[in-house]
Design an enzyme around this catalytic site. Structure first.
Site, PDB file in Angstrom:
ATOM      1  N   ASP A 195       1.842  -1.261 -12.132  1.00  0.00           N
ATOM      2  CA  ASP A 195       2.744  -1.209 -11.024  1.00  0.00           C
ATOM      3  C   ASP A 195       3.805  -0.796 -10.790  1.00  0.00           C
ATOM      4  O   ASP A 195       4.727  -1.429 -11.452  1.00  0.00           O
ATOM      5  CB  ASP A 195       2.212  -2.187  -9.610  1.00  0.00           C
ATOM      6  CG  ASP A 195       2.107  -2.389  -8.058  1.00  0.00           C
ATOM      7  OD1 ASP A 195       3.435  -0.720  -8.246  1.00  0.00           O
ATOM      8  OD2 ASP A 195       2.266  -3.567  -7.961  1.00  0.00           O
ATOM      9  N   HIS A 202       5.868  -0.185  -8.136  1.00  0.00           N
ATOM     10  CA  HIS A 202       6.534  -0.736  -7.249  1.00  0.00           C
ATOM     11  C   HIS A 202       7.387   0.242  -6.343  1.00  0.00           C
ATOM     12  O   HIS A 202       7.978   0.154  -5.729  1.00  0.00           O
ATOM     13  CB  HIS A 202       7.231  -1.571  -7.389  1.00  0.00           C
ATOM     14  CG  HIS A 202       6.576  -2.814  -6.992  1.00  0.00           C
ATOM     15  ND1 HIS A 202       7.964  -3.805  -5.732  1.00  0.00           N
ATOM     16  CD2 HIS A 202       5.591  -4.331  -6.070  1.00  0.00           C
ATOM     17  CE1 HIS A 202       7.534  -4.379  -5.363  1.00  0.00           C
ATOM     18  NE2 HIS A 202       5.882  -4.926  -5.192  1.00  0.00           N
ATOM     19  N   GLU A 215       0.074   2.689 -10.340  1.00  0.00           N
ATOM     20  CA  GLU A 215       0.266   2.471  -9.182  1.00  0.00           C
ATOM     21  C   GLU A 215       1.195   3.138  -8.536  1.00  0.00           C
ATOM     22  O   GLU A 215       2.665   2.202  -9.076  1.00  0.00           O
ATOM     23  CB  GLU A 215      -0.104   1.204  -8.592  1.00  0.00           C
ATOM     24  CG  GLU A 215       0.074   0.072  -7.286  1.00  0.00           C
ATOM     25  CD  GLU A 215      -0.047  -1.133  -7.531  1.00  0.00           C
ATOM     26  OE1 GLU A 215      -1.150  -1.537  -7.727  1.00  0.00           O
ATOM     27  OE2 GLU A 215       0.256  -1.880  -6.197  1.00  0.00           O
ATOM     28  N   GLU A 267      -1.001   0.692  -0.507  1.00  0.00           N
ATOM     29  CA  GLU A 267      -0.130  -0.172   0.279  1.00  0.00           C
ATOM     30  C   GLU A 267       0.943  -0.207   0.875  1.00  0.00           C
ATOM     31  O   GLU A 267       0.823  -0.810   2.200  1.00  0.00           O
ATOM     32  CB  GLU A 267      -0.374  -1.307  -0.765  1.00  0.00           C
ATOM     33  CG  GLU A 267       1.284  -1.245  -1.529  1.00  0.00           C
ATOM     34  CD  GLU A 267       1.442  -1.903  -2.994  1.00  0.00           C
ATOM     35  OE1 GLU A 267       0.819  -1.838  -4.076  1.00  0.00           O
ATOM     36  OE2 GLU A 267       2.461  -3.192  -2.440  1.00  0.00           O
ATOM     37  N   ASP A 284      -4.395  -1.608   2.038  1.00  0.00           N
ATOM     38  CA  ASP A 284      -4.169  -2.897   2.244  1.00  0.00           C
ATOM     39  C   ASP A 284      -5.060  -3.263   3.640  1.00  0.00           C
ATOM     40  O   ASP A 284      -4.801  -3.150   4.828  1.00  0.00           O
ATOM     41  CB  ASP A 284      -2.836  -3.552   2.506  1.00  0.00           C
ATOM     42  CG  ASP A 284      -3.070  -5.015   2.892  1.00  0.00           C
ATOM     43  OD1 ASP A 284      -3.426  -5.870   3.314  1.00  0.00           O
ATOM     44  OD2 ASP A 284      -2.087  -5.924   1.442  1.00  0.00           O
ATOM     45  N   HIS A 289      -5.837  -2.890  -1.554  1.00  0.00           N
ATOM     46  CA  HIS A 289      -4.684  -4.175  -2.087  1.00  0.00           C
ATOM     47  C   HIS A 289      -4.852  -5.625  -1.114  1.00  0.00           C
ATOM     48  O   HIS A 289      -4.975  -5.635  -0.184  1.00  0.00           O
ATOM     49  CB  HIS A 289      -3.769  -2.633  -1.833  1.00  0.00           C
ATOM     50  CG  HIS A 289      -1.619  -4.069  -1.783  1.00  0.00           C
ATOM     51  ND1 HIS A 289      -1.496  -4.441  -0.787  1.00  0.00           N
ATOM     52  CD2 HIS A 289      -1.356  -4.001  -3.281  1.00  0.00           C
ATOM     53  CE1 HIS A 289      -0.363  -4.962  -0.996  1.00  0.00           C
ATOM     54  NE2 HIS A 289       0.320  -4.963  -2.659  1.00  0.00           N
TER      55      HIS A 289
HETATM   56 MG   LIG Z   1       1.876  -2.894  -5.731  1.00  0.00          MG
END
Ligand SMILES: [Mg+2]
Length: 381
Positions: A183, A185, A209, A235, A257, A284
Site C-alpha cells: 500500500d 497510501h 495500492e 478507497e 470501501d 477496502h
Molecule cells: Mg490503502
C-alpha cells in the site's frame, strides 16, 4: 413496515455505527464513517434520517436514489459514507425480514468462502519477517504492508531501496505460494511511482495500492503501461462514475470501501462495472465488524472478487478491535485465511448493543497524523 428510529454511535477505536429500527422491532446495523471525520458523517446521517423516518425500509433502491441524488449537491466522502452506512442497515433489515443472508438477496452465493488478508505493518524489514511469520502461522495466505513512511517528492535512492527491501523481505518470508500486497497510501508523486513500480515487479506483489493520489489518477494510464505490477485503487473513490476513468487507465483491482462508496447497493454496481474491464474487486475495510460483514456479503455474491481486507490486529485498533462489539464471533473466525459463508440472516453480524451504547458514552476523537517533510512542508500521510 416503517422506519421509526435512526441512531448513531461513535465507538473506539475510530468508528461510527448506525442503528435503524422499524415499527415491528426489526433492527438493522450499518457503519457510516470517514476515518477522522466521524462527527461530520454523524451529522450527515442525522440530516438524511429526516427523510427516512416513516418510510418503508425495504425500498432500498429508491432510498439510495433519493439519499444520493435527491439533493442538488451530492457525492463526496461524507455523503457517500452516510448513505453507505444507511444502505448497509437497510440491507440488514431486508435480510432479517426475509430470513435470508444478504448474499442470497444479491442473487445467491458464487463462492463458499472469501479469501482475506492480514495487515503486517512493514516499517522495518526485520520486523516484517516476524509479522509475516505470525500471520502465516495464523493461517493467512496473503498479507498487506505499507510501502514506505514519508517519501521525498522524488524518492531518493535510499528511499527506493527501502521500498524494494520490504518487498524482497516479504517475498522471502512468504515463499512463492503466498501473496503480499503493497500500500503506497498515495505517498508517491507520479514521478516516484514511475521510479518505484518497475523495481517492485520482480517480487510479484499481488497488487500495489494507491501508487498515486486520487487527484493524480490521470497518471495511472502511464503507470499501468510502464510496469507489469497489478495496480489497485479506490478507497478514496465514492461511486461508479469515479471508477470509470481508473478502469479505463488499466488498473487491475478496484477497492471501493463498503462504508464510503454508497454501501452494498453501489459497490455491487462498481464490481459489475469493473467486470466489464476484466478488473477484480478487493474491498477496502480497515474498519469495524459491520463494514466487514457487509463486505463479505458482497464477496459471497460477486463473481469478480479477488480478496477482502479485514482489520483484526491492525495498528489503528487501539482500545477496541474487530470483535469488541459482536456477540457471535464465529462469522469472523477465519479458516485457512478465509471467511466462511453462513446462513445467518441479514449481514450476519450480531451487534452487542449494550457494549456499543457504553462505548458511545466514551466516544473517540481519532484523527490521522499530520506529517511534514524535513523542510517543514506538509507531507502525505
Ligand atoms: Mg490503502
Amino acid at each position: 413496515m416503517k422506519i421509526v428510529r435512526i441512531e448513531t454511535f461513535m465507538v473506539p477505536p475510530r468508528w461510527l455505527f448506525c442503528r435503524i429500527e422499524t415499527d415491528d422491532g426489526t433492527v438493522g446495523w450499518g457503519e457510516p464513517v470517514v476515518e477522522g471525520r466521524a462527527e461530520v458523517v454523524r451529522a450527515a446521517v442525522d440530516v438524511l434520517a429526516e427523510y427516512l423516518i416513516g418510510q418503508d425500509p425495504l425500498r432500498i433502491q429508491d432510498h439510495w436514489q433519493v439519499l444520493s441524488k435527491g439533493g442538488f449537491y451530492r457525492d463526496g466522502p461524507v455523503l457517500g459514507s452516510a448513505v453507505a452506512g444507511i444502505d448497509q442497515a437497510l440491507w440488514d433489515i431486508a435480510g432479517k425480514t426475509y430470513d435470508a443472508p444478504v448474499h442470497a438477496l444479491l442473487g445467491g452465493p458464487v463462492r463458499d468462502r472469501v479469501r482475506v488478508y492480514a495487515w503486517v505493518g512493514g516499517d522495518e524489514p526485520a520486523e516484517l519477517a516476524d509479522a509475516i511469520a505470525e500471520q502465516v502461522e495464523a493461517g493467512f495466505t496473503a498479507v498487506k504492508m505499507n510501502a514506505s513512511g514519508i517519501v521525498s517528492p522524488i524518492a531518493t535512492s535510499a528511499e527506493v531501496d527501502a521500498v524494494v527491501q520490504r518487498a524482497a523481505a516479504a517475498r522471502e518470508a512468504l515463499g512463492p505460494g503466498r501473496d503480499f500486497a503493497v500500500d503506497c497510501h498515495g505517498r508517491f508523486t507520479p514521478a516516484t511511482a514511475r521510479r518505484v513500480l518497475p523495481e517492485l515487479a520482480p517480487f510479484r506483489p499481488l497488487f500495489v495500492e494507491e501508487p498515486v493520489l486520487p487527484e493524480h489518477h490521470p497518471a495511472l494510464a502511464s503507470l499501468t503501461a510502464l510496469s507489469a505490477v497489478p495496480l489497485a485503487t479506490g478507497e478514496r473513490i465514492y461511486g461508479r462514475a469515479g471508477f470509470l476513468p481508473v478502469l479505463q487507465s488499466g488498473i487491475a483491482v478496484v477497492q471501493p470501501d463498503l462504508s464510503h462508496a454508497g454501501g452494498i447497493s453501489e459497490v455491487t454496481r462498481i464490481a459489475s462495472l469493473a467486470d466489464t474491464f476484466g478488473a477484480l474487486l478487493a474491498p477496502h475495510c480497515p474498519l469495524g465488524p459491520i463494514a466487514l460483514a457487509a463486505s463479505l456479503q458482497v464477496g459471497f455474491a460477486t463473481p469478480n472478487l479477488l480478496i477482502q481486507e479485514q482489520s483484526r490486529g491492525i495498528h489503528y485498533n487501539k482500545d477496541a478491535d474487530l470483535l469488541s462489539y459482536v456477540l457471535d464471533t464465529e462469522p469472523f473466525r477465519f479458516v485457512d485465511g478465509h471467511a466462511v459463508r453462513n446462513q445467518l440472516p441479514g449481514l450476519g453480524v450480531t451487534v452487542d448493543e449494550h457494549a456499543v451504547r457504553a462505548a458511545d458514552r466514551i466516544g473517540h476523537s481519532w484523527r490521522n497524523p499530520v506529517w511534514r517533510h524535513d523542510d517543514g512542508s506538509l507531507a502525505e500521510w
